[in-house]
Design a protein around this motif. Structure first.
Motif, short mmCIF file in Angstrom:
data_model
loop_
_atom_site.label_atom_id
_atom_site.label_comp_id
_atom_site.label_asym_id
_atom_site.label_seq_id
_atom_site.Cartn_x
_atom_site.Cartn_y
_atom_site.Cartn_z
N PRO A 182 0.78 -1.19 -0.06
CA PRO A 182 -0.04 -0.07 0.07
C PRO A 182 0.85 1.12 -0.07
CG PRO A 182 0.00 -0.89 2.38
CD PRO A 182 0.74 -1.93 1.28
N SER A 183 0.25 2.43 -0.22
CA SER A 183 0.84 3.77 -0.39
C SER A 183 1.62 3.74 1.04
CB SER A 183 -0.01 4.67 -0.47
OG SER A 183 0.63 6.26 -0.65
N GLY A 184 2.81 4.46 1.00
CA GLY A 184 3.68 4.68 1.79
C GLY A 184 4.35 3.59 2.84
N CYS A 185 4.34 2.40 2.27
CA CYS A 185 4.96 1.34 3.00
C CYS A 185 6.62 1.03 2.72
CB CYS A 185 4.19 0.16 2.57
SG CYS A 185 4.88 -0.59 0.90
N GLY A 186 7.04 1.80 1.49
CA GLY A 186 8.54 1.93 1.36
C GLY A 186 8.79 1.36 -0.11
N LYS A 187 8.08 1.26 -0.80
CA LYS A 187 8.38 0.79 -2.16
C LYS A 187 9.41 1.66 -2.80
CE LYS A 187 3.96 0.69 -3.79
NZ LYS A 187 3.72 1.39 -2.45
N THR A 188 8.92 2.95 -2.87
CA THR A 188 9.75 3.84 -3.70
C THR A 188 11.15 3.88 -2.95
OG1 THR A 188 8.06 4.96 -4.62
CG2 THR A 188 10.20 6.29 -4.44
N THR A 189 11.24 4.01 -1.75
CA THR A 189 12.44 4.17 -0.71
C THR A 189 13.32 2.94 -1.18
OG1 THR A 189 11.13 5.30 1.04
CG2 THR A 189 13.34 4.36 1.78
N GLU A 244 5.95 2.07 -10.37
CA GLU A 244 4.35 2.42 -10.87
C GLU A 244 4.33 2.86 -12.31
OE1 GLU A 244 1.56 2.11 -8.80
OE2 GLU A 244 2.32 1.97 -6.97
N1 LIG Z 1 12.84 11.83 2.34
C1 LIG Z 1 12.12 11.36 3.04
N2 LIG Z 1 12.43 11.44 4.52
C2 LIG Z 1 11.54 10.95 5.52
N3 LIG Z 1 10.65 10.17 5.22
C3 LIG Z 1 10.28 9.90 4.12
C4 LIG Z 1 11.09 10.45 2.73
N4 LIG Z 1 10.62 9.54 1.84
C5 LIG Z 1 9.55 8.92 1.94
N5 LIG Z 1 9.41 8.91 3.60
C6 LIG Z 1 8.41 8.28 4.10
O1 LIG Z 1 8.76 7.16 4.26
C7 LIG Z 1 7.67 5.99 3.93
C8 LIG Z 1 7.83 5.31 2.57
O2 LIG Z 1 7.84 6.07 1.64
P1 LIG Z 1 7.76 5.54 0.06
O3 LIG Z 1 7.89 6.84 -0.88
O4 LIG Z 1 8.81 4.53 0.15
O5 LIG Z 1 6.42 4.54 -0.17
P2 LIG Z 1 5.91 4.04 -1.12
O6 LIG Z 1 5.51 2.50 -0.78
O7 LIG Z 1 6.65 4.26 -2.41
O8 LIG Z 1 4.39 4.68 -1.39
P3 LIG Z 1 3.25 5.27 -2.77
O9 LIG Z 1 2.66 4.06 -3.06
O10 LIG Z 1 2.60 6.25 -2.16
O11 LIG Z 1 4.29 5.47 -3.80
C9 LIG Z 1 6.33 7.21 4.05
O12 LIG Z 1 5.97 6.99 5.14
C10 LIG Z 1 7.10 8.41 3.53
O13 LIG Z 1 6.13 9.37 4.11
#
Ligand SMILES: Nc1ncnc2c1ncn2[C@@H]1O[C@H](COP(=O)(O)OP(=O)(O)OP(=O)(O)O)[C@@H](O)[C@H]1O
Ligand SMILES: [Mg+2]
Length: 358
Positions: free
Chosen positions: A19-26, A139
């Motif tokens: 789901p959104s915000g779980c850390g995929k992009t990170t 995505e």
């Molecule tokens: N540069 C940053 N500094 C601090 N926290 C961050 C940073 N970038 C992302 N986060 C936090 O880390 C968590 C994971 O973010 P990430 O972008 O990896 O989510 P995601 O799984 O890719 O979500 P989405 O599907 O919405 O793209 C989120 O809670 C976000 O708020």
């Protein structure tokens, strides 16, 4: 991210689902070098790239917003990476890449003269032409409409198979992950909850099941290893799931007093009018309730059923006879074979790993 361990086999199509915000992009940003991990290592093959500069990594990323260079034509867009690396003769490689995405005929056009799906294919070609060891896709189909998205999923899979590169594809769409990937990792709150081939994740999920769970099953004390708990109906069978899906094998506690949930996928459930149901089946699982809503989907009809225990179950019923759909309010019996069931921990968040909006 917390203590993430991921091993992606070379040449595979690997999906990171969550789901959104779980850390995929990170996770992708760490692989591409835009983010540094506070602990741990990142390796590609035998080389440790944890502290390698982004541009020096054998990695390319395709983003959701394809971000082509607007002033360059399609050919120049695809050739860009090769030229920057000082490759002299780009012609053959660019031609091959354009052929792969089936857009050779528009090489001289500017990005704005292409459709969204075509632009996305160019973005893919622009990355693939560099033959990265790992291609990261964040995505990449998110901006496309559903029909084009489905088409591009098959296209992406074809291209990956054809070029044999390692793809790490990020999505929050379960169906998308299942369609394309050899291996799917289900991510939630920065950890990997389950990982395996799509069929395994689908048939024996540990998490991520939405809205189709019969009511919780209480284990009965003193019944030994296998016989200790019942299916959703008091007159149903003693062993509502097959051995391969036994709670212990799934890492679910069955100590007396804990709750487990029996789940079943919506297309595995038979729905009949309660009035026509007859005697309770002795082999199958069943549960009674009434139809809350019905949506006609063409190949199937989707029912939302509220059980007498108050739980919601989704049913996909194949449209063999469209004149026999069951309107809301109909009293029904749902039944399914024990070997189609699986178990989940009663205390788990059953929505984990799913996108609520889709
Ligand atoms: N540069 C940053 N500094 C601090 N926290 C961050 C940073 N970038 C992302 N986060 C936090 O880390 C968590 C994971 O973010 P990430 O972008 O990896 O989510 P995601 O799984 O890719 O979500 P989405 O599907 O919405 O793209 C989120 O809670 C976000 O708020
Ligand atoms: Mg993201």
């Amino acid at each position: 991210m917390d203590d993430l361990t991921l091993q992606v086999p070379q040449g595979s199509f690997f999906a990171l689902l969550g789901p959104s915000g779980c850390g995929k992009t990170t996770t992708l940003r760490m692989v591409s070098g835009l983010e540094a991990p506070t602990a741990g290592r990142i390796r590609i093959g035998d080389s440790d790239i944890t502290y390698t500069k982004p541009y020096a990594r054998p990695v390319n990323t395709v983003f959701q917003n394809y971000a082509l260079f607007p002033h360059m034509d399609i050919y120049e867009n695809v050739a860009f990476g090769l030229k920057r690396r000082g490759v002299k003769d780009t012609q053959k490689q660019v031609d091959d890449a354009l052929e792969l995405i089936q857009l050779s005929s528009v090489a001289k056009r500017k990005p704005t003269q292409l459709s969204g799906g075509q632009q996305q294919r160019v973005a893919l070609a622009r990355a693939i032409v560099n033959r990265p060891a790992v291609l990261l896709l964040d995505e990449p189909l998110g901006a496309l409409d559903l029909k084009l998205r489905r088409q591009m999923q098959l296209e992406l899979k074809r291209i990956q198979t054809e070029v044999g590169l390692t793809f790490i594809h990020v999505t929050h769409d379960q169906e998308e992950a299942m369609t394309m990937a050899d291996t799917v990792a289900v991510m939630n709150n920065g950890i990997i909850e389950q990982m395996g081939p799509p069929t395994e994740l689908y048939e024996s999920p540990k998490y991520g099941v939405r809205g189709q769970l019969p009511r919780p099953v209480e284990p009965v004390p003193g019944q030994g290893r296998r016989g200790g708990w019942r299916g959703p109906h008091p007159r149903g069978p003693r062993r509502p799931v097959p051995d391969a899906h036994e709670p212990r094998r799934q890492g679910v506690s069955t100590t007396a007093g804990t709750r487990v949930l029996v789940g079943v996928r919506p297309e595995k459930i038979a729905i009949t009018r309660f009035a026509d149901a007859g005697e309770a089946p002795t082999h199958g699982n069943f549960v009674d309730g009434h139809v809350l809503s019905m949506s006609f989907l063409g190949v199937s009809t989707q029912y939302e059923v509220r059980t007498r225990g108050g739980d919601m179950i989704n049913v996909f019923s194949q449209n063999l006879d469209v004149h026999n759909v069951l309107p809301p309010g109909t009293e029904v019996r749902l039944s399914w074979l024990p070997h189609h069931g699986f178990v989940l921990s009663g205390g788990e968040d059953i929505h984990a790993g799913m996108d609520q909006a889709s």
